[in-house]
Write an enzyme that holds these catalytic residues in place. Sequence first.
Site: not given
Length: 204
Positions: A164, A180
Amino acid sequence: MSNDRFKLNSRRGFLAGSAAMLATPALAQTTGLDVNSAATTVVERDVTESVKRNISSFRTLSWEPYFDNTKNGAILVDIDSRAVHYWSEDQSVYKLYPSSVPLTQDLTRRGRTRVTLKDPSPSWRPTPNMIERNPEWPPFIGPGPDNPLGTRSLHLSWQYYRIHGTHDTRKIGRKSSNGCIGLYNEHIEELYELANVGTQVLLI
């Protein structure tokens, strides 16, 4: 101009050029959906914690050592060098992006997965473990400048794991996340357009 003045001006020019180069972000180089986890992710930590940059291993790679083929495209996340590589299915497009990576080994997951969902306007919910560790955190953050997922998100087949964006550009090139992989917003927006649901992903 005297030799001394020439040397002084040359030194100033070199130092100014070096400072500008260091201040410029590295640029990209061209050459099974889990519905229950769609709005959750592992968020990046505060960059003010003790984290270090590592750009010494940031280099181009070939896809062949990592994938049998490039069907549906291929994304390689090199956690050690903090870089994300992308190859299109026909191998005509290659991109290399600097990234943020997990803060510690126990937060790091490696192996093969795939893109299961493309989120053009991500919202964020902390995971149960995150709420337990940080009960003061908000239960939900919608799209916008306060969202830790930036402007785009690629969901992976592993629950809570994403590639992301981030609005906090200081995190790129650092060990700063709880799992992440983060990119500059302009880079995740480009990768978002290139990648498809089904694009194969390998984290090493």
